[in-house]
Design a protein around this motif. Sequence first.
Motif, PDB file in Angstrom:
ATOM      1  N   THR A   1       0.835  -1.207   0.000  1.00 10.49           N
ATOM      2  CA  THR A   1       0.000   0.000   0.000  1.00 10.49           C
ATOM      3  C   THR A   1       0.870   1.259   0.000  1.00 10.49           C
ATOM      4  N   LEU A   2       2.119   1.110   0.409  1.00 15.57           N
ATOM      5  CA  LEU A   2       3.100   2.188   0.317  1.00 15.57           C
ATOM      6  C   LEU A   2       4.112   1.831  -0.778  1.00 15.57           C
ATOM      7  N   PRO A   3       4.771   2.810  -1.346  1.00 14.68           N
ATOM      8  CA  PRO A   3       5.802   2.493  -2.343  1.00 14.68           C
ATOM      9  C   PRO A   3       6.895   1.605  -1.747  1.00 14.68           C
ATOM     10  N   ILE A   4       7.470   0.775  -2.590  1.00 16.11           N
ATOM     11  CA  ILE A   4       8.585  -0.076  -2.185  1.00 16.11           C
ATOM     12  C   ILE A   4       9.837   0.432  -2.887  1.00 16.11           C
ATOM     13  N   ILE A   5      10.858   0.697  -2.093  1.00 18.21           N
ATOM     14  CA  ILE A   5      12.080   1.328  -2.584  1.00 18.21           C
ATOM     15  C   ILE A   5      13.190   0.283  -2.548  1.00 18.21           C
ATOM     16  N   THR A   6      13.937   0.174  -3.625  1.00 19.31           N
ATOM     17  CA  THR A   6      15.006  -0.816  -3.660  1.00 19.31           C
ATOM     18  C   THR A   6      16.083  -0.386  -4.649  1.00 19.31           C
ATOM     19  N   TYR A   7      16.902  -1.330  -5.052  1.00 23.69           N
ATOM     20  CA  TYR A   7      18.010  -1.039  -5.964  1.00 23.69           C
ATOM     21  C   TYR A   7      17.486  -0.618  -7.341  1.00 23.69           C
ATOM     22  N   ALA A   8      18.394  -0.224  -8.200  1.00 21.40           N
ATOM     23  CA  ALA A   8      18.023   0.331  -9.509  1.00 21.40           C
ATOM     24  C   ALA A   8      17.130  -0.628 -10.288  1.00 21.40           C
ATOM     25  N   SER A   9      16.320  -0.069 -11.184  1.00 23.56           N
ATOM     26  CA  SER A   9      15.319  -0.857 -11.903  1.00 23.56           C
ATOM     27  C   SER A   9      15.922  -1.909 -12.827  1.00 23.56           C
TER      28      SER A   9
ATOM     29  N   ARG B   1      17.450   7.513   2.785  1.00 23.37           N
ATOM     30  CA  ARG B   1      16.841   8.808   3.073  1.00 23.37           C
ATOM     31  C   ARG B   1      15.333   8.770   2.841  1.00 23.37           C
ATOM     32  N   MET B   2      14.901   8.118   1.761  1.00 24.97           N
ATOM     33  CA  MET B   2      13.476   8.017   1.449  1.00 24.97           C
ATOM     34  C   MET B   2      12.735   7.206   2.506  1.00 24.97           C
ATOM     35  N   VAL B   3      13.360   6.144   2.999  1.00 27.67           N
ATOM     36  CA  VAL B   3      12.725   5.350   4.058  1.00 27.67           C
ATOM     37  C   VAL B   3      12.644   6.162   5.348  1.00 27.67           C
ATOM     38  N   LEU B   4      13.717   6.865   5.696  1.00 26.45           N
ATOM     39  CA  LEU B   4      13.702   7.706   6.899  1.00 26.45           C
ATOM     40  C   LEU B   4      12.646   8.802   6.812  1.00 26.45           C
ATOM     41  N   ASP B   5      12.344   9.245   5.584  1.00 20.72           N
ATOM     42  CA  ASP B   5      11.307  10.265   5.395  1.00 20.72           C
ATOM     43  C   ASP B   5       9.902   9.662   5.399  1.00 20.72           C
ATOM     44  N   GLY B   6       9.811   8.341   5.537  1.00 17.26           N
ATOM     45  CA  GLY B   6       8.506   7.698   5.619  1.00 17.26           C
ATOM     46  C   GLY B   6       7.807   7.530   4.287  1.00 17.26           C
ATOM     47  N   ILE B   7       8.545   7.619   3.190  1.00 15.14           N
ATOM     48  CA  ILE B   7       7.929   7.507   1.867  1.00 15.14           C
ATOM     49  C   ILE B   7       7.424   6.098   1.612  1.00 15.14           C
ATOM     50  N   GLY B   8       8.136   5.094   2.102  1.00 11.77           N
ATOM     51  CA  GLY B   8       7.726   3.717   1.899  1.00 11.77           C
ATOM     52  C   GLY B   8       8.682   2.773   2.593  1.00 11.77           C
ATOM     53  N   SER B   9       8.538   1.491   2.320  1.00  9.13           N
ATOM     54  CA  SER B   9       9.455   0.487   2.862  1.00  9.13           C
ATOM     55  C   SER B   9      10.532   0.199   1.818  1.00  9.13           C
ATOM     56  N   ALA B  10      11.620  -0.423   2.269  1.00 12.64           N
ATOM     57  CA  ALA B  10      12.723  -0.707   1.358  1.00 12.64           C
ATOM     58  C   ALA B  10      13.083  -2.184   1.419  1.00 12.64           C
ATOM     59  N   VAL B  11      13.597  -2.673   0.295  1.00 13.86           N
ATOM     60  CA  VAL B  11      14.228  -3.988   0.251  1.00 13.86           C
ATOM     61  C   VAL B  11      15.702  -3.744  -0.066  1.00 13.86           C
ATOM     62  N   ILE B  12      16.526  -3.803   0.970  1.00  9.77           N
ATOM     63  CA  ILE B  12      17.960  -3.583   0.829  1.00  9.77           C
ATOM     64  C   ILE B  12      18.665  -4.494   1.839  1.00  9.77           C
ATOM     65  N   THR B  13      19.976  -4.538   1.749  1.00  8.18           N
ATOM     66  CA  THR B  13      20.709  -5.271   2.769  1.00  8.18           C
ATOM     67  C   THR B  13      20.885  -4.372   3.989  1.00  8.18           C
ATOM     68  N   PRO B  14      20.589  -4.869   5.186  1.00  5.34           N
ATOM     69  CA  PRO B  14      20.747  -4.032   6.387  1.00  5.34           C
ATOM     70  C   PRO B  14      22.169  -3.997   6.920  1.00  5.34           C
ATOM     71  N   VAL B  15      23.142  -4.543   6.172  1.00  2.14           N
ATOM     72  CA  VAL B  15      24.491  -4.702   6.685  1.00  2.14           C
ATOM     73  C   VAL B  15      25.141  -3.371   7.049  1.00  2.14           C
ATOM     74  N   PHE B  16      24.717  -2.279   6.409  1.00  6.02           N
ATOM     75  CA  PHE B  16      25.316  -0.973   6.710  1.00  6.02           C
ATOM     76  C   PHE B  16      24.357  -0.065   7.479  1.00  6.02           C
ATOM     77  N   LEU B  17      23.274  -0.628   8.023  1.00  8.75           N
ATOM     78  CA  LEU B  17      22.258   0.174   8.710  1.00  8.75           C
ATOM     79  C   LEU B  17      22.346   0.045  10.227  1.00  8.75           C
ATOM     80  N   GLY B  18      23.510  -0.331  10.737  1.00  6.95           N
ATOM     81  CA  GLY B  18      23.638  -0.552  12.174  1.00  6.95           C
ATOM     82  C   GLY B  18      23.200   0.635  13.006  1.00  6.95           C
ATOM     83  N   LYS B  19      23.622   1.827  12.654  1.00  6.36           N
ATOM     84  CA  LYS B  19      23.299   3.018  13.442  1.00  6.36           C
ATOM     85  C   LYS B  19      21.802   3.297  13.437  1.00  6.36           C
ATOM     86  N   GLU B  20      21.166   3.221  12.275  1.00  6.23           N
ATOM     87  CA  GLU B  20      19.732   3.516  12.161  1.00  6.23           C
ATOM     88  C   GLU B  20      18.879   2.469  12.874  1.00  6.23           C
TER      89      GLU B  20
END
Length: 302
Positions: A187-195, A228-247
Amino acid sequence: MIDLRNIETFFWAAALGSLRAASEKLGTTQPAVSQRIASLEAALGVRLFERDARGVTLTAKGHELLTHAERMMQVRRDMMQAARDQTTMSGMLRIGVAETIVQTWLPKLIEEVHVAYPAIVLEIEVDSSHILQSHLMARQIDLAFLLGPVLEARVENLPLCTYPLAWVVKSSVDLGPGPVPLAEVATLPIITYASNSAPYRQVRDMLMRVGISTPRMYGSASLSMVVRMVLDGIGSAVITPVFLGKELESGELRLLDVEADPLPDLIFMASWIDGPDSYPARIIARMAQQVAARDRIARSQV
């Protein structure tokens, strides 16, 4: 007697597809390249190229002899490397890097290369794996760290690291208690790697299989933009969390449990075109493999 310089000229004219490109690669003039190839053809008694307005193409005999030329150049290269200490490697090495690697262990690799081979200058290009592969095959870069392997002729692939994909969302986004149905997530946009990336296609196919024929997806080669888009609440993301330790530790972002097919891992490789000038790429690729392995151990101990 066959001049090894003429064999080198033959190889690069064949690899680059034009006498002009070969002359630029070898730092000489196009007439000099033509003369060297003519001398080699005369010495061998065969015609190596067909010439037309578009450039040069190998004859059948040229294709057959190209592998021998490449092998002779590699033997010369190996002999020269064996005759001197490896720390004398110098010159520029063009490396293409996927941003996941930039966000994890690339700075450590650059530091180690600088210490081990201070005369090597690294030129770094950051882009999507799709673009990096095309630049590698066009010889615009010498070495690529990308989602692989690259299944092309003469390309060598060395495994580097594997990272899991995950669903990530801003903690304040309310999608109800988990596990969350995929249709609800969509129901929200899904943000991920390039198309043009494999993760984008896999997520799109996953959505279409549950009946979402026109999924809202945003693809970006910039992971910092995705975060940045996920932090702004635009949608959810499919990415690797390996570099998201701080967030993740601060609670700004959270991993989302989604009722969906398992997400595939990201498998990164070091890829380069094997040939007479590929020795530096091979050495730096092996260094990268070691740095990635140490990074994996360090992360597992956190």
